[in-house]
Write a protein that holds these residues in place. Structure first.
Motif, PDB file in Angstrom:
ATOM      1  N   ASP A 337       0.855  -1.182   0.000  1.00  0.00           N
ATOM      2  CA  ASP A 337       0.000   0.000   0.000  1.00  0.00           C
ATOM      3  C   ASP A 337       0.892   1.233   0.000  1.00  0.00           C
ATOM      4  O   ASP A 337       2.017   1.203   0.502  1.00  0.00           O
ATOM      5  N   GLN A 401      -5.363  -3.211  -1.874  1.00  0.00           N
ATOM      6  CA  GLN A 401      -6.754  -2.755  -1.862  1.00  0.00           C
ATOM      7  C   GLN A 401      -6.814  -1.539  -2.772  1.00  0.00           C
ATOM      8  O   GLN A 401      -6.245  -0.504  -2.476  1.00  0.00           O
ATOM      9  N   ASN A 402      -7.457  -1.682  -3.947  1.00  0.00           N
ATOM     10  CA  ASN A 402      -7.485  -0.637  -4.973  1.00  0.00           C
ATOM     11  C   ASN A 402      -6.066  -0.330  -5.454  1.00  0.00           C
ATOM     12  O   ASN A 402      -5.593   0.805  -5.406  1.00  0.00           O
ATOM     13  N   ASP A 423      -6.440  -8.158  -5.717  1.00  0.00           N
ATOM     14  CA  ASP A 423      -6.914  -6.870  -5.209  1.00  0.00           C
ATOM     15  C   ASP A 423      -8.146  -7.158  -4.367  1.00  0.00           C
ATOM     16  O   ASP A 423      -9.142  -7.676  -4.880  1.00  0.00           O
ATOM     17  N   THR A 424      -8.088  -6.852  -3.077  1.00  0.00           N
ATOM     18  CA  THR A 424      -9.187  -7.242  -2.179  1.00  0.00           C
ATOM     19  C   THR A 424     -10.492  -6.533  -2.512  1.00  0.00           C
ATOM     20  O   THR A 424     -11.575  -7.090  -2.319  1.00  0.00           O
ATOM     21  N   MET A 425     -10.406  -5.303  -3.000  1.00  0.00           N
ATOM     22  CA  MET A 425     -11.621  -4.597  -3.410  1.00  0.00           C
ATOM     23  C   MET A 425     -12.317  -5.367  -4.532  1.00  0.00           C
ATOM     24  O   MET A 425     -13.537  -5.570  -4.509  1.00  0.00           O
ATOM     25  N   HIS A 438     -17.233  -1.970  -0.818  1.00  0.00           N
ATOM     26  CA  HIS A 438     -15.999  -2.722  -1.028  1.00  0.00           C
ATOM     27  C   HIS A 438     -14.758  -1.944  -0.596  1.00  0.00           C
ATOM     28  O   HIS A 438     -13.641  -2.304  -0.958  1.00  0.00           O
ATOM     29  N   ASP A 439     -14.967  -0.878   0.193  1.00  0.00           N
ATOM     30  CA  ASP A 439     -13.833  -0.160   0.761  1.00  0.00           C
ATOM     31  C   ASP A 439     -13.269  -0.958   1.932  1.00  0.00           C
ATOM     32  O   ASP A 439     -13.928  -1.838   2.488  1.00  0.00           O
ATOM     33  N   MET A 440     -12.056  -0.648   2.314  1.00  0.00           N
ATOM     34  CA  MET A 440     -11.386  -1.443   3.339  1.00  0.00           C
ATOM     35  C   MET A 440     -12.093  -1.415   4.683  1.00  0.00           C
ATOM     36  O   MET A 440     -12.221  -2.443   5.356  1.00  0.00           O
ATOM     37  N   THR A 487      -5.296  -5.719   4.573  1.00  0.00           N
ATOM     38  CA  THR A 487      -5.380  -6.168   3.178  1.00  0.00           C
ATOM     39  C   THR A 487      -5.007  -7.645   3.052  1.00  0.00           C
ATOM     40  O   THR A 487      -5.712  -8.418   2.388  1.00  0.00           O
ATOM     41  N   HIS A 491      -7.602 -10.636   2.049  1.00  0.00           N
ATOM     42  CA  HIS A 491      -7.340 -11.534   0.918  1.00  0.00           C
ATOM     43  C   HIS A 491      -7.440 -12.997   1.342  1.00  0.00           C
ATOM     44  O   HIS A 491      -8.062 -13.817   0.645  1.00  0.00           O
TER      45      HIS A 491
END
Length: 909
Positions: A337, A401-402, A423-425, A438-440, A487, A491
């Motif tokens: 990140d 994430q993003n 990508d977790t999003m 879908h934000d963290m 993140t 995942h």
């Protein structure tokens, strides 16, 4: 905390309920069956936090009962303005009650009174026993209960959570024993307590400070001058009623006393079932362990994912960086990140980077914190030089994430982020696009039951908010390291679920993840915009707006604010006495766009208002704003594309929103003329022709539609010929227009009523058209019926490529919501498949462009790709791009991409 010092806790459960329901991160939270669970999670989470903080021995959670209360008997219109409780909230009340009782907490629901009255009565009784009482609520009316022994706590107000005697005075300007007087004067629109017209808080405080009480204000009403004095005197008869309605009842007949409201041992078996049904994994794990049960494999994921900040490190030395580079090089996967100075990827300066491993270790590497007293940090350029090969390596896999944003930021430092594996999003989005945001922060709450450190907590809010480089490392490092740690844990959880679902996993791996890199590129390519031309259009629009205002004033017979719904209501429905088409939830005549459109058919003023609204929006959103968005370095406008917003898979864009530039009006189309090409280049637009109708033909296998597309006839004219029973060559322009509305309306699930409005016909005629359409195209009707059945059976529908759209309201008891879900079920496979196809086209075209100079992809809008092409490559682009776009899907009908070229986007479209 001993019982002697333990306060008596009273929880306003109804306040908790609505507060939890309106938390954005919780609003779309569901279990795998599509049941809404966000409010349940929010309420129980707040209760757990409260219990953990106060460790009470005596406590009660109080909810409003169904039905009317004694206040409705006093005043029939009490709370008449309140809209009905949303169905998705109502369905969560019973699970909340069940969990509260299973937790061993006293749950109180008393008929005929409100939760406030039960709380007030119990607080009074507790005070009589000499017990300190804490009321947990967000309701301002409760301030009337505050005394030396009663305080309020609002856990949502982090700055001033406690309201005691002094805080009431500070907050309201009056003492607790004047709050009822204050409420009676001000009134309450939500509860429909009359009050004094135009009397706001300042006026009420002024009167009460001068005259002492409501009675004193009433007795001195003649002394109050001006219009407000008139309003006060008009309200004198109803003020005693307002006072009574605002008064919390302190003598409810209850079957229990405070000393009886003790916490009991939780019912573990009941909690196990309830948490399991809600899919609250971490709480389920806690219950299983507390009950001494073996935790099955997979059930301990939430426990394993617990956040341990003691494993976080701040990298300030070369030795520490060397050690972490070695760890990252050896890791199968690491989370990555960036922290920056801006959300604008074209302007963001890199402040630091964070990393996390799969064992909970995480680190923050600061490189540009510049506040006074900041410790010495490693040099940014030197760090990036050392990390370039690691970050660019395709063999060393990363999760973020993003990550599109991080990729774009690193590109500013000549680093092409490689090895983007997850990508977790996008994992969350592909698993279930509608279950939650879908934000963290939202995902952490949902999957890890963990509330992350919020940016506002370390940076502040509003105009004084700090940029990340100004934040002290003591605060910045845990925040940044947590981002990477969360993140990785997200995942581990989400990918475990996603890879079990073949279709969604394929969409994630073969569409969304490859597209991430392409979108980053397209965003950074940007589009050339003629700012001078737009500013000239702004001046033209401004002149036209003034003309429209003048015409509107003439028609109304007076000047008014065309943008004010309240003034517009008065002009249209009171003074001009136009028919009221629709009312707002509060019972006022609606001035919404669809209402004005209907009125505009017969009356000139609504037509002028609509033109004024449209032009005003074009001016503020585009011609005024776009010139200010031109990047000073690139001289281009750079939008942000969002992959995880639209449930069906379509891309959306912001800053600017390229998807919504109107093209039906000449003014809207003229904005596209400002989107231009560089010198020596042209704008090329490639657009899929009627792609959703072609997908409908493919999915339904209707012989009539298949034949029309196979023979290349005008499908709208063909539909007109069938519906209106005329020869194809005899179809009129109006018939084709109506047939187009039918073709597109039906694939969006339009009813006869909706179609009638669309084509300006009566409902029976519209229904006849629909019946005839289905008679001519029986395969379409069969597809729609089958889709509804499958959606009801599975709870979701899928695109041609396996993208899944869940329909949580497909079994809703609310008929309107259920019908809306059925319409979505019919349309989503077509719209979603079209979204998948345009994304696949971007992937294929990008592969070709890597070895092809002179052609740059600059925009994606709906079913259209837009390019900037050097003139010498125009012939090649016109041939190759549609060929690639048409080759990405095999449908039962030809897939056609139409290409046009011009000096600007409008000419090329």
């Amino acid at each position: 905390m001993s019982e002697k010092h333990s306060p008596f806790i009273l929880v306003d459960g109804s306040s908790y309920l609505f507060r939890a329901y309106h938390v954005p991160q919780l609003q779309r939270m569901t279990n795998s069956e599509g049941m809404m669970t966000g409010a349940v999670f929010g309420v129980i989470n707040m209760l757990k936090s409260l219990i953990n903080e106060y460790q009470p021995s005596h406590m009660a959670v109080v909810f409003d009962a169904k039905g009317k209360t004694f206040r409705n008997d006093l005043y029939a219109d009490y709370k008449a303005n309140r809209p009905p409780m949303p169905e998705d909230l109502r369905q969560q009340i019973e699970p909340i009650h069940q969990i509260v009782k299973a937790m061993g907490l006293p749950l109180l629901v008393v008929d005929g009174v409100e939760a406030d009255d039960v709380i007030g009565t119990l607080a009074k009784q507790a005070c009589a026993e000499g017990r300190e009482t804490v009321i947990s609520t967000g309701d301002k009316d409760m301030a009337q209960l505050v005394s030396d022994n009663v305080t309020l706590i609002n856990t949502m107000d982090k700055n001033n959570p406690i309201t005691d005697y002094d805080r009431v005075i500070e907050k309201f300007g009056v003492k607790p024993d004047q709050i009822i007087d204050y409420l009676a004067l001000v009134g309450d629109k939500v509860d429909n307590i009359p009050g004094v017209n135009k009397c706001g808080p300042k006026t009420a405080v002024k009167w009460l400070n001068e005259y002492g009480s409501l009675q004193g204000v009433m007795e001195n009403a003649d002394k109050v001058g001006g219009k407000i004095g008139e309003y006060l005197r008009e309200a004198l008869e109803q003020l005693p009623l307002s006072y009574e309605l605002a008064t919390i009842k302190l003598d409810c007949e209850l079957e229990f006393e405070p000393k009886e409201l003790t916490l009991k041992e939780p019912e573990l078996a009941e909690l196990k079932d309830l948490y399991g049904k809600m899919e609250f994994r971490r709480w389920l794990t806690e219950v299983l362990k507390e009950g001494g049960e073996e935790v099955a494999e997979g059930e301990d994921e939430a426990e394993e994912s617990a956040i341990d900040r003691s494993k976080y490190e701040t990298i300030l030395s070369q030795d520490a960086l060397d050690a972490w580079i070695e760890k990252l090089q050896q890791a199968e996967l690491f989370a990555f990140d960036t922290e920056t100075t801006s959300l604008n990827y074209m302007e963001a300066d890199l402040v630091g980077m964070s990393f996390a491993l799969d064992n909970g270790e995480a680190a923050y590497l600061p490189v540009a914190h510049s506040y006074m007293g900041a410790p010495k940090q490693l040099d940014r350029d030197d760090v990036l030089k050392q990390m370039k090969s690691l970050l660019e390596s395709e063999d060393i896999k990363k999760v973020g994430q993003n990550l599109k944003y991080d990729m774009s930021v690193l590109a500013r430092y000549d680093i092409t982020l490689g090895g983007i594996e997850f990508d977790t999003m996008l994992e969350s989005y592909c698993l279930n696009s509608v279950a939650s945001r879908h934000d963290m922060d939202s995902l952490s709450l949902k999957y890890l039951n963990h509330a992350t450190i919020k940016f506002e907590e370390i940076a502040g809010k509003g105009k004084n908010q700090l940029t990340f480089d100004q934040i002290e490392l003591e605060k910045a490092a845990p925040y940044a390291a947590e981002d990477a740690d969360i993140t990785m844990k997200l995942h581990q959880k989400i990918w475990g679920d996603l890879k079990k679902e073949e279709g969604p996993a394929q969409v994630f791996q073969h569409i969304e993840m490859p597209l991430l890199r392409i979108l980053s590129k397209v965003e950074r390519n940007g589009v050339l915009v003629n700012g001078t031309l737009l500013l000239e259009k702004s001046r033209q629009f401004e002149q036209r707006l003034k003309e429209l205002e003048s015409e509107a004033f003439d028609l109304a017979g007076k000047e008014f604010n065309l943008s004010s719904p309240k003034q517009l209501q008065a002009i249209l429905f009171e003074e001009l006495e136009l028919p009221i088409i629709k009312k707002t939830p509060k019972g006022q005549p609606s001035t919404a766009e669809e209402v004005l459109q209907e009125l505009a058919l017969d009356y000139p003023l609504p037509k002028l208002i609509l033109e004024h609204r449209g032009l005003s929006k074009l001016k503020s959103t585009y011609t005024d704003k776009l010139p200010r968005m031109i990047n000073p370095e690139t001289k281009r406008v750079h939008t942000s594309y969002h992959q995880a917003i639209a449930a069906t898979g379509r891309l959306s864009s912001t800053e600017p929103n390229l998807q919504n530039i109107p093209i039906k009006s000449p003014e809207g189309r003229s904005i596209r003329t400002a989107f231009i090409a560089s010198e020596g280049c042209k704008v090329l637009a490639a657009d899929y022709s009627q792609i959703e109708l072609r997908i409908m033909a493919h999915l339904s296998q209707d012989k009539g539609l298949l034949k029309a597309f196979e023979e290349g006839v005008d499908v709208h004219a063909a539909t007109a010929a069938e519906v209106f029973d005329v020869a194809l060559d005899d179809v009129s322009a109006n018939q084709r227009r109506d047939a187009k509305a039918i073709n597109f309306g039906l694939i969006y699930g339009m009813s006869a009523f909706g179609l009638a409005k669309q084509i300006d016909a009566d409902r029976n005629t519209a229904q006849d058209y629909i019946n005839t359409y289905f008679a001519r195209y029986p395969g379409v009707e069969a597809y729609m019926d089958n889709t509804r059945e499958k959606a009801a059976d599975k709870g979701y529908v899928e695109t041609l490529y396996g993208r899944r759209l869940y329909l949580p309201e497909i079994h809703s008891k609310n008929g309107m919501r259920r019908k809306a879900a059925e319409r979505t079920a019919i349309n989503a496979p077509m719209q979603g498949s079209a979204a998948d196809i345009i994304k696949l086209a971007m992937i294929e075209v990008d592969k070709w462009l890597k070895d092809q100079p002179g052609i740059t992809m600059i925009m994606q809008v709906h079913d259209e790709l837009v390019f900037e092409v050097e003139e010498q490559y125009l012939d090649l682009a016109k041939k190759k791009i549609p060929e690639l776009m048409e080759g990405v899907a095999e449908l039962s009908v030809p897939l056609i991409a139409e290409v046009d070229v011009g000096d600007n986007w409008d000419e090329a479209h």
